[in-house]
Design a protein around this motif. Structure first.
Motif, PDB file in Angstrom:
ATOM      1  N   LEU A 197       0.827  -1.206   0.000  1.00  0.00           N
ATOM      2  CA  LEU A 197       0.000   0.000   0.000  1.00  0.00           C
ATOM      3  C   LEU A 197       0.861   1.255   0.000  1.00  0.00           C
ATOM      4  CD1 LEU A 197      -2.812  -1.000   2.511  1.00  0.00           C
ATOM      5  CD2 LEU A 197      -3.173  -0.237   0.156  1.00  0.00           C
TER       6      LEU A 197
ATOM      7  N   ASP B 101       2.210   1.947  -3.238  1.00  0.00           N
ATOM      8  CA  ASP B 101       1.121   2.150  -4.197  1.00  0.00           C
ATOM      9  C   ASP B 101       1.107   1.075  -5.283  1.00  0.00           C
ATOM     10  OD1 ASP B 101      -1.196   3.492  -4.921  1.00  0.00           O
ATOM     11  OD2 ASP B 101      -0.163   4.735  -6.400  1.00  0.00           O
TER      12      ASP B 101
ATOM     13  N   GLY C 237      -2.514   0.639  -6.380  1.00  0.00           N
ATOM     14  CA  GLY C 237      -2.956   1.756  -7.192  1.00  0.00           C
ATOM     15  C   GLY C 237      -2.383   1.694  -8.600  1.00  0.00           C
TER      16      GLY C 237
ATOM     17  N   GLU D  15      -8.540   5.223  -3.061  1.00  0.00           N
ATOM     18  CA  GLU D  15      -8.074   6.169  -2.063  1.00  0.00           C
ATOM     19  C   GLU D  15      -9.268   6.992  -1.599  1.00  0.00           C
ATOM     20  OE1 GLU D  15      -4.658   8.429  -2.978  1.00  0.00           O
ATOM     21  OE2 GLU D  15      -3.610   6.797  -3.994  1.00  0.00           O
TER      22      GLU D  15
ATOM     23  N   SER E 147     -10.250   4.816   3.102  1.00  0.00           N
ATOM     24  CA  SER E 147      -9.314   3.870   2.496  1.00  0.00           C
ATOM     25  C   SER E 147      -8.724   2.925   3.540  1.00  0.00           C
ATOM     26  CB  SER E 147      -8.184   4.630   1.800  1.00  0.00           C
ATOM     27  OG  SER E 147      -7.157   3.739   1.404  1.00  0.00           O
TER      28      SER E 147
ATOM     29  N   ARG F 283      -5.903   1.910   3.347  1.00  0.00           N
ATOM     30  CA  ARG F 283      -4.536   2.399   3.544  1.00  0.00           C
ATOM     31  C   ARG F 283      -4.409   3.096   4.901  1.00  0.00           C
ATOM     32  NH1 ARG F 283      -0.870   4.191  -0.458  1.00  0.00           N
ATOM     33  NH2 ARG F 283      -2.592   3.984  -1.950  1.00  0.00           N
ATOM     34  N   HIS F 284      -5.372   3.961   5.227  1.00  0.00           N
ATOM     35  CA  HIS F 284      -5.344   4.658   6.518  1.00  0.00           C
ATOM     36  C   HIS F 284      -5.539   3.682   7.677  1.00  0.00           C
ATOM     37  CE1 HIS F 284      -5.459   8.163   4.076  1.00  0.00           C
ATOM     38  NE2 HIS F 284      -6.746   8.116   3.807  1.00  0.00           N
TER      39      HIS F 284
END
Length: 354
Positions: free
Chosen positions: A42, A45, A48, A106, A110, A112-113
């Motif tokens: 992550l 990326d 992504g 994102e 997300s 990711r957070h």
């Protein structure tokens, strides 16, 4: 040519072939390393990039992430073993459908957070689990400066880490929030008192759904600063949950992801404070994780309970709904009931002041 031997879950020392518990065990003992591999992907990326360029070659990925080839090779293998990445016959990589849905997007909700917060704050503490549970207190809190008894207060000494924590908390809250916001019981609320409302994420979503509602967010000062200016109808009210009075004037009180931090006696005390400031007919809402009634199921609930006792507060857990119902009745509420079926093992317990 290499010959495939018995793998995890196959015949042999690993256990009986096809036993799902054995399969889960083999994944579990490797999960800490694989979790960190996914978070690294992550950060780089990878998901992504593959969302934008499905089937990208190894060299394309290396050029995009800018790390040594061998390091990328090791990481991609690790993430592929989780099933989140797939490799084409020609060697190209692509996101699995689950990764496309969960890890490529994102935004404020997300993963990711969420996973960054878990890696930076939650999971390092679990190395202290044996001694913390044996001592009956949150010994892992020693890693944070200060003498306050909870993680939430000590994070005020490190604004950067506090921001990571609340970004992670808010993102995960958003995962379960739409179902809460759509609950019919909120349609008639005019003034909500959001206890422990953090940066105002929950209040903001409720107000967006219900234009006639306003909210007072009650939390410690360093946190209510995060809620300031988020929405004109949100009023931050700094204070301590136990030593300061709850502000009057609301016709409903919400405890969202708050009460699980505390013991049963403390929860009853906070519900009684809510009862005291509500008018007759006012309602209290408790939203959060509910462990199964027999306390044998719920991965998210189990993780939360361990985190609370090892690091955050040294007590509490993802209680079963029947516990909240009992505490509400003790605090004086009637017409107590729990709505189930919310995402991520959540439930909503509701009580009304006679």
């Amino acid at each position: 040519m290499p010959v495939q031997g018995p793998g995890p879950g196959g015949a042999g020392p690993g256990g009986a072939a096809g036993d799902p518990v054995v399969e889960r065990f083999h994944f579990l003992v490797n999960a800490p390393a694989l979790f960190n591999a996914v978070v690294t992907a992550l950060e780089w990326d990878v998901f992504g990039h593959l969302s934008a360029r499905p089937g990208a070659s190894f060299d394309e990925l290396r050029a995009a992430v800018g790390v040594p080839a061998h390091s990328l090779r090791v990481l991609l293998h690790a993430v592929c073993t989780t099933g989140l990445l797939e490799r084409d016959p020609d060697g190209g990589y692509r996101n699995a459908p689950a990764a496309t849905e969960l890890l490529a997007p994102e935004g404020p909700d997300s993963w990711r957070h969420i996973l960054t917060g878990w890696r930076e704050i939650y999971y390092p503490a679990f190395s202290r689990m044996s001694e913390a549970l044996a001592a009956g207190t949150n010994l892992a809190l020693d890693a944070y400066p200060g003498d306050e008894p909870t993680l939430y207060r000590r994070l005020a000494h490190d604004p950067g880490l506090e921001a990571v924590f609340h970004r992670s908390m808010s993102a995960f809250t958003l995962k379960s929030l739409d179902a809460l916001v759509e609950t019919d019981e909120f349609a008639t609320v005019r003034h909500l008192l959001d206890i422990g409302g953090g940066d105002g994420t929950t209040s903001a979503r409720l107000l967006a759904r219900h234009p006639g509602m306003r909210s007072t967010v009650f939390d410690i000062p360093s946190v209510t600063e995060l809620a300031a200016g988020t929405e004109d109808r949100i009023r931050p009210h700094p204070g301590d949950l136990f030593t300061d009075a709850f502000p009057p004037g609301a016709d409903a009180v919400l405890f969202s992801h708050v009460l699980e931090i505390f013991s049963g006696d403390q929860i009853t005390e906070l519900l009684a404070k809510a009862h005291a400031v509500l008018p007759p007919g006012g309602r209290v809402f408790v939203y959060g994780y509910n462990v199964s009634d027999d306390e044998t199921r719920g991965w998210y609930s189990a993780r939360l309970s361990l985190y609370l006792n090892v690091l955050a507060s040294g007590q509490g857990m993802a209680y079963p709904a029947r516990d909240y119902e009992d505490w509400m009745r003790r605090a004086g509420f009637g017409a107590v009931r729990t709505l189930t079926g919310y995402p991520y093992e959540h439930g909503l317990t509701i009580g009304t002041k006679p």
